[in-house]
Design a protein around this motif. Structure first.
Motif, PDB file in Angstrom:
ATOM      1  N   ALA A 210      28.441  43.004  47.746  1.00 46.12           N
ATOM      2  CA  ALA A 210      28.609  41.762  47.590  1.00 46.12           C
ATOM      3  C   ALA A 210      29.952  41.221  47.795  1.00 46.12           C
ATOM      4  O   ALA A 210      29.980  39.986  48.306  1.00 46.12           O
ATOM      5  CB  ALA A 210      27.854  41.181  45.990  1.00 46.12           C
ATOM      6  N   HIS A 211      30.879  41.849  47.189  1.00 46.17           N
ATOM      7  CA  HIS A 211      32.299  41.557  47.448  1.00 46.17           C
ATOM      8  C   HIS A 211      33.054  42.590  47.908  1.00 46.17           C
ATOM      9  O   HIS A 211      33.686  43.374  46.971  1.00 46.17           O
ATOM     10  CB  HIS A 211      32.918  40.883  46.400  1.00 46.17           C
ATOM     11  N   PRO A 212      33.059  43.082  49.156  1.00 47.65           N
ATOM     12  CA  PRO A 212      33.790  44.410  49.563  1.00 47.65           C
ATOM     13  C   PRO A 212      35.191  44.620  49.435  1.00 47.65           C
ATOM     14  O   PRO A 212      35.647  45.536  48.943  1.00 47.65           O
ATOM     15  CB  PRO A 212      33.424  44.490  51.353  1.00 47.65           C
ATOM     16  N   PHE A 213      35.781  43.422  49.119  1.00 49.37           N
ATOM     17  CA  PHE A 213      37.285  43.540  48.956  1.00 49.37           C
ATOM     18  C   PHE A 213      37.708  43.054  47.529  1.00 49.37           C
ATOM     19  O   PHE A 213      38.787  42.524  47.204  1.00 49.37           O
ATOM     20  CB  PHE A 213      38.098  42.485  50.119  1.00 49.37           C
ATOM     21  N   GLY A 214      36.374  42.670  46.808  1.00 51.34           N
ATOM     22  CA  GLY A 214      36.587  42.372  45.565  1.00 51.34           C
ATOM     23  C   GLY A 214      36.799  40.743  45.456  1.00 51.34           C
ATOM     24  O   GLY A 214      36.828  39.923  46.473  1.00 51.34           O
ATOM     25  N   THR A 215      37.129  40.190  44.309  1.00 51.75           N
ATOM     26  CA  THR A 215      37.464  38.814  43.837  1.00 51.75           C
ATOM     27  C   THR A 215      38.595  38.748  43.238  1.00 51.75           C
ATOM     28  O   THR A 215      39.495  39.535  42.730  1.00 51.75           O
ATOM     29  CB  THR A 215      36.321  38.256  42.895  1.00 51.75           C
ATOM     30  N   ASP A 216      39.087  37.364  43.301  1.00 54.47           N
ATOM     31  CA  ASP A 216      40.610  37.054  42.699  1.00 54.47           C
ATOM     32  C   ASP A 216      40.462  36.526  41.237  1.00 54.47           C
ATOM     33  O   ASP A 216      39.232  36.689  40.826  1.00 54.47           O
ATOM     34  CB  ASP A 216      41.335  36.066  43.574  1.00 54.47           C
TER      35      ASP A 216
ATOM     36  N   MET B 252      49.841  37.733  48.390  1.00 53.84           N
ATOM     37  CA  MET B 252      50.579  38.401  48.013  1.00 53.84           C
ATOM     38  C   MET B 252      51.154  37.853  46.698  1.00 53.84           C
ATOM     39  O   MET B 252      51.387  38.355  45.642  1.00 53.84           O
ATOM     40  CB  MET B 252      51.697  39.099  48.856  1.00 53.84           C
ATOM     41  N   GLY B 253      51.355  36.598  46.897  1.00 52.46           N
ATOM     42  CA  GLY B 253      52.158  35.959  45.710  1.00 52.46           C
ATOM     43  C   GLY B 253      51.294  35.691  44.580  1.00 52.46           C
ATOM     44  O   GLY B 253      51.479  35.739  43.436  1.00 52.46           O
ATOM     45  N   LEU B 254      49.954  35.628  44.872  1.00 53.91           N
ATOM     46  CA  LEU B 254      48.859  35.430  43.950  1.00 53.91           C
ATOM     47  C   LEU B 254      48.693  36.940  43.243  1.00 53.91           C
ATOM     48  O   LEU B 254      48.564  37.025  41.910  1.00 53.91           O
ATOM     49  CB  LEU B 254      47.381  35.184  44.784  1.00 53.91           C
ATOM     50  N   GLY B 255      48.704  37.967  43.962  1.00 57.33           N
ATOM     51  CA  GLY B 255      48.437  39.237  43.273  1.00 57.33           C
ATOM     52  C   GLY B 255      49.578  39.760  42.559  1.00 57.33           C
ATOM     53  O   GLY B 255      49.434  40.630  41.810  1.00 57.33           O
ATOM     54  N   ARG B 256      50.748  39.366  42.853  1.00 57.51           N
ATOM     55  CA  ARG B 256      51.995  39.661  42.092  1.00 57.51           C
ATOM     56  C   ARG B 256      51.625  39.382  40.668  1.00 57.51           C
ATOM     57  O   ARG B 256      52.244  40.053  39.820  1.00 57.51           O
ATOM     58  CB  ARG B 256      53.354  38.746  42.401  1.00 57.51           C
ATOM     59  N   ASN B 257      51.097  38.204  40.224  1.00 58.16           N
ATOM     60  CA  ASN B 257      50.847  37.926  38.692  1.00 58.16           C
ATOM     61  C   ASN B 257      49.733  38.800  38.239  1.00 58.16           C
ATOM     62  O   ASN B 257      49.519  38.690  36.839  1.00 58.16           O
ATOM     63  CB  ASN B 257      50.260  36.420  38.642  1.00 58.16           C
TER      64      ASN B 257
ATOM     65  N   LEU C 230      39.891  33.494  40.273  1.00 61.44           N
ATOM     66  CA  LEU C 230      38.920  32.792  40.236  1.00 61.44           C
ATOM     67  C   LEU C 230      37.693  32.815  40.826  1.00 61.44           C
ATOM     68  O   LEU C 230      36.855  31.955  40.760  1.00 61.44           O
ATOM     69  CB  LEU C 230      39.559  31.222  41.012  1.00 61.44           C
ATOM     70  N   GLY C 231      37.437  34.158  40.957  1.00 66.29           N
ATOM     71  CA  GLY C 231      36.067  34.523  41.175  1.00 66.29           C
ATOM     72  C   GLY C 231      35.707  34.175  42.806  1.00 66.29           C
ATOM     73  O   GLY C 231      34.747  34.128  43.259  1.00 66.29           O
ATOM     74  N   ARG C 232      36.814  33.955  43.540  1.00 65.52           N
ATOM     75  CA  ARG C 232      36.842  33.706  45.060  1.00 65.52           C
ATOM     76  C   ARG C 232      36.797  35.007  45.938  1.00 65.52           C
ATOM     77  O   ARG C 232      37.334  35.986  45.319  1.00 65.52           O
ATOM     78  CB  ARG C 232      37.663  32.897  45.765  1.00 65.52           C
ATOM     79  N   ASP C 233      35.929  35.057  46.733  1.00 60.24           N
ATOM     80  CA  ASP C 233      35.420  36.487  47.518  1.00 60.24           C
ATOM     81  C   ASP C 233      36.655  36.836  48.417  1.00 60.24           C
ATOM     82  O   ASP C 233      37.354  35.986  49.118  1.00 60.24           O
ATOM     83  CB  ASP C 233      34.662  36.212  48.398  1.00 60.24           C
ATOM     84  N   MET C 234      37.403  38.000  47.960  1.00 60.13           N
ATOM     85  CA  MET C 234      38.745  38.144  48.713  1.00 60.13           C
ATOM     86  C   MET C 234      38.452  38.473  50.142  1.00 60.13           C
ATOM     87  O   MET C 234      39.571  38.409  51.134  1.00 60.13           O
ATOM     88  CB  MET C 234      39.274  39.675  48.043  1.00 60.13           C
TER      89      MET C 234
ATOM     90  N   LEU D 285      44.482  42.822  44.897  1.00 60.19           N
ATOM     91  CA  LEU D 285      44.995  41.418  45.280  1.00 60.19           C
ATOM     92  C   LEU D 285      46.149  41.422  46.150  1.00 60.19           C
ATOM     93  O   LEU D 285      46.458  40.314  46.862  1.00 60.19           O
ATOM     94  CB  LEU D 285      45.179  40.449  43.944  1.00 60.19           C
ATOM     95  N   ALA D 286      46.888  42.106  45.715  1.00 63.21           N
ATOM     96  CA  ALA D 286      48.544  42.266  46.454  1.00 63.21           C
ATOM     97  C   ALA D 286      48.328  43.390  47.385  1.00 63.21           C
ATOM     98  O   ALA D 286      49.107  43.668  48.389  1.00 63.21           O
ATOM     99  CB  ALA D 286      49.554  42.581  45.342  1.00 63.21           C
ATOM    100  N   LEU D 287      47.651  44.371  47.132  1.00 63.40           N
ATOM    101  CA  LEU D 287      47.454  45.546  47.991  1.00 63.40           C
ATOM    102  C   LEU D 287      46.708  45.287  49.142  1.00 63.40           C
ATOM    103  O   LEU D 287      47.281  45.769  50.339  1.00 63.40           O
ATOM    104  CB  LEU D 287      46.694  46.773  47.232  1.00 63.40           C
ATOM    105  N   ILE D 288      45.772  44.759  49.494  1.00 63.09           N
ATOM    106  CA  ILE D 288      45.219  44.301  50.597  1.00 63.09           C
ATOM    107  C   ILE D 288      46.032  43.429  51.700  1.00 63.09           C
ATOM    108  O   ILE D 288      45.952  44.166  52.827  1.00 63.09           O
ATOM    109  CB  ILE D 288      43.758  43.817  50.157  1.00 63.09           C
ATOM    110  N   PRO D 289      46.542  42.482  51.193  1.00 62.88           N
ATOM    111  CA  PRO D 289      47.166  41.740  52.188  1.00 62.88           C
ATOM    112  C   PRO D 289      48.612  42.387  52.694  1.00 62.88           C
ATOM    113  O   PRO D 289      48.992  42.112  53.627  1.00 62.88           O
ATOM    114  CB  PRO D 289      47.574  40.396  51.361  1.00 62.88           C
TER     115      PRO D 289
END
Length: 288
Positions: free
Chosen positions: A68-74, A246-251, A76-80, A259-263
């Motif tokens: 359903a979300h191959p890259f996961g979610t962030d 990447m800035g979002l995944g840093r947190n 806020l639950g948004r599809d990565m 969240l940071a690894l994929i981008p």
């Protein structure tokens, strides 16, 4: 023609080296990213702004997630996957337009400097030295503080001034060398206008060098764009880019590293691929 003569001609004929495997893989990966950027609006499984707080930090497939979300979610639950596709689209648009814009500005100034000489050449040289010594981050902060409305259009315009001085130096150097050649002097003697000589004769001779420099400057522009967005300068929410992700995944690097690894991996392989293609093109032009 004797057999010995034919053998000598064959021995003198340069044999084109096959394209290295890494270059082929780099071209395929770059084309894949370009295809994703061009078709992102149609292949995104979800809307970028669609949130679902009940599915926050859903892991990707490699971390035990589902299809359903191959890259996961962030957070806020948004599809990565949707966010990554949009980020590729924005980052490549900015890098492409910025590279082309910088090449056009720099080439025009380089040809004007070679054509005019004197005080105009000196003035353009001072601008080139100023741009080369001024840290790009400081320049961007100054422009964003002066110019109103920090939107994507303004950010693309700012990225167009990144690296233009390299094209100016290359274009000026090639034009000055071409001015001393026999065919340019013959055209000048026959009364051919200077603008026609530069556009139809000198510029085409410089295109090979300029294209190689563009292929090498493109990954640097991607890194500059992602670095600025990583610091929160440039693209603002709700839109996104690879640097923003990447800035979002840093947190959330400890509880949601994807969240940071994929981008980050996309940035790494994108810049590496384009750099390998640029190095291969440079070698081809050097052998020509």
């Amino acid at each position: 023609m004797t057999g010995a003569t034919r053998l000598a001609i064959v021995e003198k004929t340069p044999v084109s080296a096959p394209m290295p495997l890494l270059v082929k893989l780099s071209i395929l990966f770059t084309l894949l990213l370009v295809a994703c950027a061009l078709s992102a609006q149609w292949i995104m499984p979800y809307e970028v702004a669609k949130t679902n707080l009940l599915h926050r930090f859903a892991p990707p497939l490699l971390f035990g997630g589902d299809w359903a979300h191959p890259f996961g979610t962030d957070n806020l639950g948004r599809d990565m996957l949707s966010l990554v596709l949009r980020a590729i689209q924005v980052s490549f648009l900015i890098a492409f337009v910025g590279t082309i814009g910088g090449a056009i500005i720099g080439t025009i100034l380089g040809l004007i400097a070679a054509w005019s000489g004197g005080i105009v050449d000196d003035a353009i040289g001072i601008l080139v030295d100023f741009q080369a010594t001024m840290p790009f981050l400081v320049l961007v902060l100054a422009l964003l503080a002066v110019l109103p409305g920090a939107d994507m259009t303004l950010f693309i315009v700012i990225m167009c001034i990144y690296g233009w001085e390299r094209y100016t130096r290359l274009a000026r150097s090639v034009a000055l060398s071409a001015k001393e050649s026999t065919f340019v002097q013959a055209l000048t003697v026959t009364g051919t206008p200077a603008w026609r000589i530069y556009l139809l004769h000198i510029l085409p001779n410089a295109m090979g060098v300029l294209l190689v420099n563009m292929s090498l400057n493109f990954p640097a522009t991607i890194l500059a764009e992602t670095s600025l967005n990583f610091l929160g300068i440039g693209i603002q929410p709700p839109d996104t880019s690879l640097g923003v992700l990447m800035g979002l995944g840093r947190n959330h690097i400890y509880n949601a590293p994807w969240l940071a690894l994929i981008p980050g991996l996309i940035i790494l392989f994108a810049t590496l691929s384009v750099s390998l293609i640029g190095d291969w093109l440079r070698d081809k032009f050097d052998q020509a």
